[in-house]
Structure formats: C-alpha cells, structure tokens
Design an enzyme around this catalytic site. Structure first.
Site, PDB file in Angstrom:
ATOM      1  N   GLU A 145       3.791   0.123   4.270  1.00 19.87           N
ATOM      2  CA  GLU A 145       3.323  -1.137   5.097  1.00 19.87           C
ATOM      3  C   GLU A 145       4.623  -1.782   5.669  1.00 19.87           C
ATOM      4  O   GLU A 145       5.643  -1.687   5.169  1.00 19.87           O
ATOM      5  CB  GLU A 145       2.641  -2.082   4.291  1.00 19.87           C
ATOM      6  CG  GLU A 145       1.326  -1.643   3.739  1.00 19.87           C
ATOM      7  CD  GLU A 145       0.547  -2.914   3.114  1.00 19.87           C
ATOM      8  OE1 GLU A 145      -0.123  -3.755   4.020  1.00 19.87           O
ATOM      9  OE2 GLU A 145       0.787  -3.360   2.045  1.00 19.87           O
TER      10      GLU A 145
ATOM     11  N   HIS B  63      -6.334   0.932  -4.553  1.00 25.21           N
ATOM     12  CA  HIS B  63      -6.639   1.613  -3.124  1.00 25.21           C
ATOM     13  C   HIS B  63      -6.102   2.935  -3.599  1.00 25.21           C
ATOM     14  O   HIS B  63      -6.497   3.904  -2.973  1.00 25.21           O
ATOM     15  CB  HIS B  63      -5.590   0.866  -2.235  1.00 25.21           C
ATOM     16  CG  HIS B  63      -5.971  -0.525  -1.761  1.00 25.21           C
ATOM     17  ND1 HIS B  63      -7.606  -0.749  -1.657  1.00 25.21           N
ATOM     18  CD2 HIS B  63      -5.442  -1.477  -1.163  1.00 25.21           C
ATOM     19  CE1 HIS B  63      -7.359  -2.061  -1.529  1.00 25.21           C
ATOM     20  NE2 HIS B  63      -6.330  -2.570  -1.147  1.00 25.21           N
TER      21      HIS B  63
ATOM     22  N   LYS C  71     -12.792   3.243   4.505  1.00 21.69           N
ATOM     23  CA  LYS C  71     -12.081   3.775   5.547  1.00 21.69           C
ATOM     24  C   LYS C  71     -13.015   5.293   5.977  1.00 21.69           C
ATOM     25  O   LYS C  71     -13.211   6.003   5.033  1.00 21.69           O
ATOM     26  CB  LYS C  71     -10.708   4.038   5.452  1.00 21.69           C
ATOM     27  CG  LYS C  71     -10.038   2.662   5.201  1.00 21.69           C
ATOM     28  CD  LYS C  71      -8.351   2.820   5.014  1.00 21.69           C
ATOM     29  CE  LYS C  71      -7.985   1.348   4.841  1.00 21.69           C
ATOM     30  NZ  LYS C  71      -7.506   0.660   5.829  1.00 21.69           N
TER      31      LYS C  71
ATOM     32  N   HIS D 264     -11.802  -1.877   0.161  1.00 22.26           N
ATOM     33  CA  HIS D 264     -12.065  -1.539   1.305  1.00 22.26           C
ATOM     34  C   HIS D 264     -11.260  -0.127   1.795  1.00 22.26           C
ATOM     35  O   HIS D 264     -11.852   0.270   2.640  1.00 22.26           O
ATOM     36  CB  HIS D 264     -11.395  -2.762   2.306  1.00 22.26           C
ATOM     37  CG  HIS D 264      -9.934  -2.773   2.640  1.00 22.26           C
ATOM     38  ND1 HIS D 264      -9.088  -3.153   1.583  1.00 22.26           N
ATOM     39  CD2 HIS D 264      -9.256  -2.078   3.507  1.00 22.26           C
ATOM     40  CE1 HIS D 264      -7.811  -3.438   2.084  1.00 22.26           C
ATOM     41  NE2 HIS D 264      -7.862  -2.212   3.205  1.00 22.26           N
TER      42      HIS D 264
ATOM     43  N   LYS E  37     -11.591  -7.446  -4.536  1.00 16.79           N
ATOM     44  CA  LYS E  37     -10.684  -7.245  -5.175  1.00 16.79           C
ATOM     45  C   LYS E  37      -9.396  -8.342  -5.302  1.00 16.79           C
ATOM     46  O   LYS E  37      -9.569  -9.037  -4.146  1.00 16.79           O
ATOM     47  CB  LYS E  37      -9.689  -5.777  -5.081  1.00 16.79           C
ATOM     48  CG  LYS E  37      -8.867  -6.076  -3.564  1.00 16.79           C
ATOM     49  CD  LYS E  37      -7.720  -4.743  -3.796  1.00 16.79           C
ATOM     50  CE  LYS E  37      -6.668  -5.106  -4.084  1.00 16.79           C
ATOM     51  NZ  LYS E  37      -5.709  -5.809  -3.170  1.00 16.79           N
TER      52      LYS E  37
ATOM     53  N   ASP F 177      -1.615  -4.941  -7.026  1.00 15.69           N
ATOM     54  CA  ASP F 177      -2.224  -5.091  -5.740  1.00 15.69           C
ATOM     55  C   ASP F 177      -2.688  -3.831  -4.939  1.00 15.69           C
ATOM     56  O   ASP F 177      -3.781  -3.888  -4.305  1.00 15.69           O
ATOM     57  CB  ASP F 177      -1.131  -5.784  -4.688  1.00 15.69           C
ATOM     58  CG  ASP F 177      -1.665  -6.355  -3.390  1.00 15.69           C
ATOM     59  OD1 ASP F 177      -2.713  -7.120  -3.362  1.00 15.69           O
ATOM     60  OD2 ASP F 177      -1.085  -6.199  -2.198  1.00 15.69           O
TER      61      ASP F 177
ATOM     62  N   LYS G 189       6.005  -2.660   0.593  1.00 11.06           N
ATOM     63  CA  LYS G 189       5.977  -3.426   1.712  1.00 11.06           C
ATOM     64  C   LYS G 189       7.553  -3.489   2.579  1.00 11.06           C
ATOM     65  O   LYS G 189       8.390  -3.288   1.731  1.00 11.06           O
ATOM     66  CB  LYS G 189       5.652  -5.016   1.305  1.00 11.06           C
ATOM     67  CG  LYS G 189       4.295  -5.111   0.426  1.00 11.06           C
ATOM     68  CD  LYS G 189       3.627  -6.263   0.969  1.00 11.06           C
ATOM     69  CE  LYS G 189       2.143  -6.357   0.556  1.00 11.06           C
ATOM     70  NZ  LYS G 189       0.983  -6.018   1.479  1.00 11.06           N
TER      71      LYS G 189
HETATM   72  C1  BG6 Z   1      -4.870  -5.500   0.313  1.00  8.25           C
HETATM   73  C2  BG6 Z   1      -3.636  -5.726  -0.243  1.00  8.25           C
HETATM   74  O1  BG6 Z   1      -5.937  -5.008  -0.444  1.00  8.25           O
HETATM   75  O2  BG6 Z   1      -4.645  -4.393   1.199  1.00  8.25           O
HETATM   76  C3  BG6 Z   1      -2.591  -6.239   0.751  1.00  8.25           C
HETATM   77  O3  BG6 Z   1      -3.855  -6.842  -1.084  1.00  8.25           O
HETATM   78  C4  BG6 Z   1      -2.471  -5.004   1.854  1.00  8.25           C
HETATM   79  O4  BG6 Z   1      -1.431  -6.609   0.226  1.00  8.25           O
HETATM   80  C5  BG6 Z   1      -3.502  -4.646   2.388  1.00  8.25           C
HETATM   81  O5  BG6 Z   1      -1.385  -5.650   2.733  1.00  8.25           O
HETATM   82  C6  BG6 Z   1      -3.563  -3.369   2.972  1.00  8.25           C
HETATM   83  O6  BG6 Z   1      -4.704  -2.852   3.732  1.00  8.25           O
HETATM   84  P1  BG6 Z   1      -4.807  -1.956   4.703  1.00  8.25           P
HETATM   85  O7  BG6 Z   1      -6.127  -1.456   5.312  1.00  8.25           O
HETATM   86  O8  BG6 Z   1      -3.963  -2.858   6.129  1.00  8.25           O
HETATM   87  O9  BG6 Z   1      -4.083  -0.698   4.463  1.00  8.25           O
END
Ligand code: BG6
Length: 494
Positions: free
Chosen positions: A229, A253, A195, A191, A161, A248, A349
């Site tokens: 985050e 996600h 999980k 990803h 992605k 993003d 963020k």
């Molecule tokens: C990524 C985004 O796909 O996922 C990032 O581009 C983000 O901006 C990240 O920080 C978060 O992934 P995880 O697994 O840490 O929640």
C-alpha cells in the site's frame, strides 16, 4: 443451509431489513452505502425487498442520516438526481442508540417491528456490526436482550474484521456468537475474499487443466503474495498502534489469499466444501520460524521540500512505538502438493505504490541446451495474478530474440478483466449480496479464524525486532535477505 455461489447467480434477494449498527462510521459511508446503492442500480435491491436501517449513537434523526448518506454517495461520484434522492428517502431509515444500553435495544426492536408491519415484511433481518471490535460483544448481548436475534424469518449477523486480536479473544467472540446464533447465521467478513480475482482464481485453477496440472511442488519453485500500500495509517493511528500489520493484514487478507492459491480441488463448489479445503491448507502449515519473519516500520521521507511523516509521527502513535507497518515472512505448507515450496507473504504501508499480486514462479528448465548463454539469462516461467490496481493475469515466458547472436528475451501474455468484461463488482457489493441470499462461500468460518490466530500468535509474543525503512521504499533490506537466503528474490509486476 450453507450454499455455494456458482450456478445461483439469479438467486433473488428475499424481502428483509438490513440493519447497520455503527451506521454513522467511515465503513458505512465509504463501503456499505455505495455497495448497497450499486446493488439497487443493478435491480438487485428494491424498495419492496430491502429497507436499510442505520443505528448509531448520534441523535441525527432520519433526515440527518438520509442527508449524510446522500452527500456521501454524491461525493463518491453519483449524480444528485431523482433516483438517488428517492432511494435515500424511501429506503433509508435511522434509529439512534444514544447510550447503547438495554432500553436502546428494546426501542430499536420496537422500531424494526413497526417497520416490518408497515411494509408487510417478513421477519428477515441482517444485522451488520460496523463497530469497533470492543463494542461487538455488547451489541450482540443488546440484540439478544431485545429478542432481535429470534424471529419467524431468518436472522444473519455480519462481523467485520479484525475478528479478535489473538487466538483467545477470537475464541471468546466465537463462543459468544454461538451462544445466540448458529454458524450458518454468522458472516465473518474478509473483504479480500469478495474481490473478483480471488473468486476467479478458483475458476482459473479448476476450470483450466493446463494450470492445475502444474500447480504443485514438481513444477512450482516458490509462491509470493504481496499486498503493498502506498498510504500510511491515515487517521487510524490509534487502532493501528494496537494492531500492526500482522494482525491487520497477514492474519486475515494474506492468509485467505494463500489458502485460495494452495487449496485442493473441492468436491463441489458448495460453500462448505470450499471452506473445508481452505481450512485444510492452514492445518498443513508448519509453525513459522522467527528467523523467517521480518518486521518493519516506516520512517519519514523528504522529497522536494515535502515531508511524508514517519509512523512514529502519525496522530495517535507514541514516539517510541514498536508496532510493525511491514511484515515479510516465509510459510511452509507441509502437504503432498506443496512440501518444499516456500510461500512468501509480505505487506506494508507507505511502499512506493499500491500493488496486490500473487506471483507463482515455476522451476528452471531442466536442460543443458542453453548452456552457452550467460548463467541466469533464462528467466523462469511465472504466472502473476494481479488483484490491484487492475485485475488480471500475466503468463511470462522466454522467447528467442530475432537474429543473431542467439539470445532469449522475456515476454508475457496478459489478460485484463476490465478490458474483457468492463467494470468489475466491488468486493463489498459481492459480499453484501451474498449475505442477503444466504451464501457463505466467501466468508470465514469460526474454525478458520481460530486456526489462523494459532499460527500467528507465537509471532506476536515477546519482543519484536523492528527494521526501519524509509517511506516510499519497498521495505527493509532484511526482507530481501530473507528470500535471498532461500535463493529467491521478490517479484514486482511480471
Ligand atoms: C483493511 C485494513 O482491512 O484493508 C487496512 O484494515 C488496509 O489497513 C485495507 O488499508 C486494504 O484494503 P484494500 O482493499 O484497499 O487492499
């Protein structure tokens, strides 16, 4: 053939070459190499079944790549022992693509074929495109030109992605991929689907009738998906400036999480059946109303003489940027199961802490028996599924506080995956293994990416109103007002 993961845990990895394009980047060092090495630790990958070829612009040579990988794994916490050295020396290879032109790809093809011959490997190949989105089309054309996408074995191509930046670019990318590959050869990574808790959500919902029978509009009042985050945009300001939180995080996600929570029971645990149910959820979503969306951007925060930069002060970000670092929105799923149950999605963020959770709030008890208690003193039942920082579930309920006067208190039953099973696999470990065994259950189909873009594209058009929030807070107050308008409030923890 598309297969599902359940019941095929021992499927062996067939001998193949795993080629990473863009191998000297951050993703390879932070995610791919550690995941590959963990698979080696578990005995899934061995020298005789998997060789890893890095390919990238820099002319660092094989030794340079091995050293770089060794250092990366050492920094990630592995001891610099014989096993690590041997793996780097025996399993890692490198081929430079200094100009990225057709000759480079021809040379890469000759190199891959030589390795296959030397090691007696069949022509089974994974091409992992760990590349910036703009470089993906040229890489596909280059691989096709060098006839690397055709072989006497199998070929799989992995695309990271972001998959396009809107509906039209995603469709163009799918058209390009489909020119050279069949859909079962294409692995679009999100990803979050790797999980462990996301996969367990399926088991949890469909193996436990007590929950599944409550999982609908009769008993559920609202569903909230939070991906918070604490980090900012770090060194990715230039990328993030073009993307923003909606592209993003939300389009991929959070949307994936939503469809896993909302999907119907699939006819089987085959990949195709699960993907079809996830897609049906997306097709049932009503257009998202502009007034149901809040965009935010973090501003600087000063604490104890220390300053956390605002988004506009980050490297690569213009001082008047209107890119969102926070989004909260309400989604309505118009189907038999969910009509009338708001799904609230939010991500941002520089929020106070890292927290990924799905909170399902059930309806109020329809009884007058506790009317003598203060209004609002009976908490709703909640099921809170946490993905990060620790993975588990909490089921919250009311109990009587001991003694008099009669009072209710909220308590919860907790389940913690790590306590129950020890360390869980990392998302990339699961996904890489699935690619190697040809299992597409946890990957995103062409139609899903396009349908998700169709849903969010209208929100990306025209001017956005950005609400500012101070770094270290839970986002703009307008996001609280959004849920309050529908009689709700955001859940944090249980
Ligand atoms: C990524 C985004 O796909 O996922 C990032 O581009 C983000 O901006 C990240 O920080 C978060 O992934 P995880 O697994 O840490 O929640």
């Amino acid at each position: 053939m598309i297969r599902g993961p359940f019941g095929m845990a021992d499927q062996p990895v067939e001998p193949h070459i795993f080629i990473i394009l863009g191998a000297t980047g951050d993703l390879t060092r932070r995610k791919l190499l550690p995941a590959l090495y963990r698979l080696r630790d578990q005995g899934v990958l061995e020298k005789r079944n998997t060789l890893i070829v890095g390919a990238a612009l820099p002319e660092i040579g094989e030794e340079g790549f091995r050293l770089w990988a060794f250092e990366g794994l050492r920094k990630a916490g592995w001891p610099s022992d014989k096993a690590l050295r041997a793996w780097c020396e025996e399993c890692l290879y490198y081929h430079a693509l200094p100009t990225g032109n057709e000759q480079d790809y021809e040379a890469l093809a000759a190199y891959v074929r030589r390795l296959e011959r030397m090691h007696g490997l069949p022509e089974n190949r994974v091409f992992y495109l760990a590349l910036p989105p703009a470089a993906v089309p040229d890489a596909i054309e280059g691989l096709d030109h060098a006839v690397l996408l055709k072989s006497h074995g199998w070929v799989r191509v992995v695309v990271e992605k972001p998959f396009g930046h809107d509906f039209h670019s995603a469709r163009a990318l799918n058209t390009l991929l489909h020119r050279y590959l069949e859909e079962p050869q294409i692995y679009r990574i999100d990803h979050y689907l790797g999980k462990e808790t996301v996969q367990n959500l399926l088991a949890f919902r469909f193996a436990n009738p007590i929950f599944e029978s409550l999982w609908n509009r009769n008993t559920v009042e609202n569903v909230q998906i939070t991906v918070a985050e604490d980090i900012g945009v770090e060194h990715r300001g230039a990328y993030y400036q073009q993307a923003g939180a909606l592209r993003d995080m939300v389009q991929n996600h959070l949307t994936q999480l939503m469809t896993v929570v909302a999907m119907e029971v699939p006819v089987s645990f085959e990949a195709g059946a699960i993907q079809a149910e996830r897609l049906k959820v997306l097709h049932s979503v009503s257009p998202i109303a502009r007034e149901d969306v809040v965009f935010g951007q973090y501003t600087a925060w000063q604490i104890a003489g220390h300053t956390i930069k605002g988004y506009r002060e980050e490297a690569g970000v213009p001082g008047d940027s209107l890119t969102e670092t926070y989004v909260a929105l309400k989604v309505d799923i118009n189907n038999w199961r969910w009509k009338g149950v708001p799904f609230y999605l939010r991500t941002g963020k520089r929020l106070p802490r890292k927290l990924t959770q799905v909170a399902v709030t059930f309806r109020e008890a329809p009884t007058q028996v506790f009317r003598s208690l203060e209004p609002g003193s009976i908490a709703r039942n909640k099921l809170v599924i946490t993905l990060q920082p620790s993975e588990g579930f909490s089921l919250c309920f009311s109990v009587k506080s001991p003694g008099r006067p009669f009072r209710l208190a909220d308590h919860a039953l907790h389940f913690d995956y790590e306590k129950a099973f020890g360390q869980l696999p990392e998302a990339y470990e699961t996904l890489l293994r699935d690619i190697m065994i040809g299992d597409q259950t946890l990957f995103v189909s062409a139609e899903f990416t396009e349908t998700a873009w169709r849903l969010y594209d209208p929100l990306l058009q025209g001017e956005k109103t950005i609400h500012f929030y101070t770094a270290g807070t839970w986002g703009p107050s307008e996001a609280d007002e959004l849920v309050a308008r529908y009689g709700h409030q955001w859940q944090l923890g249980w």
